[in-house]
Design a protein around this motif. Sequence first.
Motif, PDB file in Angstrom:
ATOM      1  N   ASP A 256       4.782 -11.012   1.340  1.00 30.42           N
ATOM      2  CA  ASP A 256       5.291 -10.346   0.143  1.00 30.42           C
ATOM      3  C   ASP A 256       4.834 -11.009  -1.151  1.00 30.42           C
ATOM      4  OD1 ASP A 256       6.531  -8.632   1.842  1.00 30.42           O
ATOM      5  OD2 ASP A 256       8.578  -9.294   1.422  1.00 30.42           O
ATOM      6  N   LYS A 257       4.752 -12.340  -1.144  1.00 32.28           N
ATOM      7  CA  LYS A 257       4.383 -13.038  -2.378  1.00 32.28           C
ATOM      8  C   LYS A 257       2.946 -12.756  -2.784  1.00 32.28           C
ATOM      9  CE  LYS A 257       3.056 -17.496  -0.259  1.00 32.28           C
ATOM     10  NZ  LYS A 257       1.798 -17.700  -0.950  1.00 32.28           N
ATOM     11  N   ASN A 258       2.128 -12.303  -1.838  1.00 36.14           N
ATOM     12  CA  ASN A 258       0.731 -11.970  -2.138  1.00 36.14           C
ATOM     13  C   ASN A 258       0.481 -10.471  -2.093  1.00 36.14           C
ATOM     14  OD1 ASN A 258       0.046 -14.753  -2.209  1.00 36.14           O
ATOM     15  ND2 ASN A 258      -0.085 -14.790   0.012  1.00 36.14           N
ATOM     16  N   ASP A 259       1.553  -9.695  -1.885  1.00 38.18           N
ATOM     17  CA  ASP A 259       1.436  -8.261  -1.673  1.00 38.18           C
ATOM     18  C   ASP A 259       1.733  -7.521  -2.969  1.00 38.18           C
ATOM     19  OD1 ASP A 259       1.552  -5.620  -0.740  1.00 38.18           O
ATOM     20  OD2 ASP A 259       2.354  -6.250   1.214  1.00 38.18           O
ATOM     21  N   ASP A 260       0.716  -6.802  -3.506  1.00 41.07           N
ATOM     22  CA  ASP A 260       0.928  -6.036  -4.731  1.00 41.07           C
ATOM     23  C   ASP A 260       1.785  -4.802  -4.488  1.00 41.07           C
ATOM     24  OD1 ASP A 260      -0.611  -7.869  -6.072  1.00 41.07           O
ATOM     25  OD2 ASP A 260      -2.423  -6.635  -6.155  1.00 41.07           O
ATOM     26  N   CYS A 261       1.934  -4.415  -3.216  1.00 44.95           N
ATOM     27  CA  CYS A 261       2.784  -3.268  -2.848  1.00 44.95           C
ATOM     28  C   CYS A 261       3.675  -3.706  -1.687  1.00 44.95           C
ATOM     29  CB  CYS A 261       1.921  -2.074  -2.452  1.00 44.95           C
ATOM     30  SG  CYS A 261       0.718  -1.562  -3.712  1.00 44.95           S
ATOM     31  N   PRO A 262       4.665  -4.604  -1.945  1.00 49.07           N
ATOM     32  CA  PRO A 262       5.410  -5.232  -0.849  1.00 49.07           C
ATOM     33  C   PRO A 262       6.312  -4.299  -0.051  1.00 49.07           C
ATOM     34  CG  PRO A 262       6.364  -5.808  -2.982  1.00 49.07           C
ATOM     35  CD  PRO A 262       5.083  -5.080  -3.271  1.00 49.07           C
ATOM     36  N   THR A 263       6.595  -3.106  -0.567  1.00 48.63           N
ATOM     37  CA  THR A 263       7.493  -2.200   0.154  1.00 48.63           C
ATOM     38  C   THR A 263       6.739  -1.070   0.862  1.00 48.63           C
ATOM     39  OG1 THR A 263       7.840  -0.848  -1.830  1.00 48.63           O
ATOM     40  CG2 THR A 263       9.376  -2.667  -1.457  1.00 48.63           C
ATOM     41  N   VAL A 264       5.418  -1.046   0.722  1.00 51.36           N
ATOM     42  CA  VAL A 264       4.605  -0.003   1.356  1.00 51.36           C
ATOM     43  C   VAL A 264       3.481  -0.676   2.130  1.00 51.36           C
ATOM     44  CG1 VAL A 264       3.225   2.070   1.005  1.00 51.36           C
ATOM     45  CG2 VAL A 264       5.086   1.531  -0.590  1.00 51.36           C
ATOM     46  N   ALA A 271      -4.957  -6.200  -1.208  1.00 51.18           N
ATOM     47  CA  ALA A 271      -3.746  -6.978  -1.514  1.00 51.18           C
ATOM     48  C   ALA A 271      -2.482  -6.266  -1.062  1.00 51.18           C
ATOM     49  CB  ALA A 271      -3.677  -7.301  -3.010  1.00 51.18           C
ATOM     50  N   GLY A 272      -2.534  -5.634   0.131  1.00 53.81           N
ATOM     51  CA  GLY A 272      -1.351  -5.027   0.712  1.00 53.81           C
ATOM     52  C   GLY A 272      -1.025  -3.635   0.214  1.00 53.81           C
ATOM     53  N   CYS A 273      -1.907  -3.030  -0.582  1.00 54.42           N
ATOM     54  CA  CYS A 273      -1.645  -1.681  -1.086  1.00 54.42           C
ATOM     55  C   CYS A 273      -2.384  -0.642  -0.239  1.00 54.42           C
ATOM     56  CB  CYS A 273      -2.070  -1.569  -2.551  1.00 54.42           C
ATOM     57  SG  CYS A 273      -0.969  -2.475  -3.673  1.00 54.42           S
ATOM     58  N   PRO A 274      -1.819   0.581  -0.150  1.00 47.34           N
ATOM     59  CA  PRO A 274      -2.457   1.618   0.661  1.00 47.34           C
ATOM     60  C   PRO A 274      -3.624   2.283  -0.072  1.00 47.34           C
ATOM     61  CG  PRO A 274      -0.413   2.450  -0.287  1.00 47.34           C
ATOM     62  CD  PRO A 274      -0.497   0.991  -0.660  1.00 47.34           C
ATOM     63  N   ALA A 276      -4.974   5.994   0.559  1.00 42.27           N
ATOM     64  CA  ALA A 276      -4.813   7.213   1.352  1.00 42.27           C
ATOM     65  C   ALA A 276      -6.136   7.913   1.632  1.00 42.27           C
ATOM     66  CB  ALA A 276      -3.838   8.162   0.650  1.00 42.27           C
ATOM     67  N   ASP A 277      -7.065   7.932   0.641  1.00 45.82           N
ATOM     68  CA  ASP A 277      -8.320   8.654   0.850  1.00 45.82           C
ATOM     69  C   ASP A 277      -9.452   7.765   1.359  1.00 45.82           C
ATOM     70  OD1 ASP A 277      -8.917   7.206  -1.416  1.00 45.82           O
ATOM     71  OD2 ASP A 277      -8.862   8.928  -2.768  1.00 45.82           O
ATOM     72  N   GLY A 278      -9.164   6.468   1.561  1.00 49.07           N
ATOM     73  CA  GLY A 278     -10.149   5.566   2.142  1.00 49.07           C
ATOM     74  C   GLY A 278     -11.394   5.361   1.302  1.00 49.07           C
ATOM     75  N   ASP A 279     -11.249   5.440  -0.036  1.00 47.11           N
ATOM     76  CA  ASP A 279     -12.424   5.263  -0.886  1.00 47.11           C
ATOM     77  C   ASP A 279     -12.548   3.848  -1.445  1.00 47.11           C
ATOM     78  OD1 ASP A 279     -10.353   5.255  -2.683  1.00 47.11           O
ATOM     79  OD2 ASP A 279     -11.051   6.975  -3.861  1.00 47.11           O
ATOM     80  N   GLY A 280     -11.681   2.944  -0.966  1.00 45.13           N
ATOM     81  CA  GLY A 280     -11.756   1.562  -1.418  1.00 45.13           C
ATOM     82  C   GLY A 280     -11.039   1.298  -2.721  1.00 45.13           C
ATOM     83  N   VAL A 281     -10.358   2.309  -3.238  1.00 45.20           N
ATOM     84  CA  VAL A 281      -9.571   2.162  -4.466  1.00 45.20           C
ATOM     85  C   VAL A 281      -8.103   2.324  -4.094  1.00 45.20           C
ATOM     86  CG1 VAL A 281      -9.145   3.017  -6.800  1.00 45.20           C
ATOM     87  CG2 VAL A 281     -11.453   3.129  -5.835  1.00 45.20           C
ATOM     88  N   ALA A 282      -7.302   1.281  -4.370  1.00 45.93           N
ATOM     89  CA  ALA A 282      -5.878   1.338  -4.026  1.00 45.93           C
ATOM     90  C   ALA A 282      -5.221   2.529  -4.703  1.00 45.93           C
ATOM     91  CB  ALA A 282      -5.183   0.039  -4.439  1.00 45.93           C
ATOM     92  N   ASP A 283      -4.297   3.175  -3.977  1.00 48.25           N
ATOM     93  CA  ASP A 283      -3.653   4.376  -4.506  1.00 48.25           C
ATOM     94  C   ASP A 283      -3.060   4.165  -5.894  1.00 48.25           C
ATOM     95  OD1 ASP A 283      -4.359   5.573  -2.170  1.00 48.25           O
ATOM     96  OD2 ASP A 283      -2.327   5.707  -1.336  1.00 48.25           O
ATOM     97  N   LYS A 284      -2.508   2.955  -6.112  1.00 46.46           N
ATOM     98  CA  LYS A 284      -1.862   2.707  -7.405  1.00 46.46           C
ATOM     99  C   LYS A 284      -2.867   2.682  -8.553  1.00 46.46           C
ATOM    100  CE  LYS A 284      -1.820  -2.391  -7.147  1.00 46.46           C
ATOM    101  NZ  LYS A 284      -2.328  -2.688  -8.482  1.00 46.46           N
ATOM    102  N   ASN A 285      -4.138   2.481  -8.240  1.00 45.54           N
ATOM    103  CA  ASN A 285      -5.181   2.466  -9.264  1.00 45.54           C
ATOM    104  C   ASN A 285      -6.090   3.688  -9.189  1.00 45.54           C
ATOM    105  OD1 ASN A 285      -4.348  -0.152 -10.086  1.00 45.54           O
ATOM    106  ND2 ASN A 285      -5.550  -1.066  -8.445  1.00 45.54           N
TER     107      ASN A 285
END
Length: 453
Positions: A256-264, A271-274, A276-285
Amino acid sequence: MKNLSRLFFAMLLLVSFNANAQDENNPWGISIGVNAVDLYPVGEDAPLGDYLDEFFNLSDHYNILPSLSTVSVSRYLQDGFTLTVAGSINEIDKVGDSSADDLSYYALDGTIKYSLTKLINSNSFDPYIGVGGGYTWVDDIGAGTLNGTLGFNYWFTENVGFNVQTAYKHAFEDYLAKHWQHSVGLTIKFGGKDTDGDGIYDKDDACPDVPGLEAFNGCPDSDNDGIEDSKDDCPNEAGLAEFNGCPDADGDGVADKNDDCPTVAGLKALAGCPDADGDGVADKNDDCPNEKGPAANKGCPWADADGDGVLDKDDKCPNEVGTVANNGCPEVLPTVAVMEKLNNYARTILFDSGKSSFKKETQPVLEAMTAIFKEYPRADFSLEGHTDSQGAKSSNQLLSERRANAVRDYLIANGISADRLTASGFGEDYPIDNNKTAAGRKNNRRVEVKLKK
């Protein structure tokens, strides 16, 4: 003997099993018990017998006082050695095979004992040997003795044990018979220091000032995750050993301390973020989390071929650098408002007195002007320098030319084509304010930008 049996049965009821020998953790010991004096197997003539002859003949030869008759105090020294001081009382009514007239017996002895526990590698059975001396009185007659001791403690708990000992006491005077003295009793050891009260003595406690666990040599595990605090990167949150005691709430293999998305649950690479489309860009960005696209395009599939910041899908001139305000197409000519803005900047350019070099605070002004020039790549401009009327007219003319060229040189050095820029100086010929006042002269010292038609 019946009373003696009852006494020791009562002692056994006081203790339960598990233990250790007297050592530096419990340096003090007290023993109480019953002693027996045997004058028979000492190698003398009748009514005595040879050495060790009928050594265990309790009924015929042992003098036993069936009550508390011996007390000793012990102090651990070091390396298995213990100093013991003992006092005992008894009644002598048997001297070998002969009887006696209930003689009183008193003894005070000191012994240095050496524990053999380490040699047999036992935690409960603690045999020892000893040597010492003392003084023994029979009725009113007393004499010094040299004593050899053999015995053992059996530790039922960490601090309570059962003691059995036999000692040969050799008198230095003929009027006191040499004899054997045996004892059995209860031993209690104490005196260990435990500052934090966690049940682990300071000597063996790696954290003597903080209550801890035996499994961690007295150090704490605040979050009870099985990892001691000193090795736990998250000592106040229960976690996993693979993450040095830190939790992984979403179970994605990223603490969790290294996870930018600790609940998902996500990817280690992101860095622990999903994604969804597998394009190498975290969903949050990702501006298009369900459509693949390049990272440079914030995860969206649309490109920006001319790199002007307007996506091709919105760019009316996708192959030509333009402006956002003009939907990706280049601005052909600046508006009146833009020219006014340019000249507002130009009039605040500051030069060193009498020179064409810029003052430090002018740098942001020049950068802002450069940005505007770049927005109009098809427009040409003239840069005109002006001075006040102080000084020689010829000098003012040269100074205005140098200053206009200094601005042109800066713009060229920062990406503006030289073909688009001309520079000229007009000295003091075109004032815009009164040269007789300081404020007026300041306004007359200026650079103007003109759009070339």
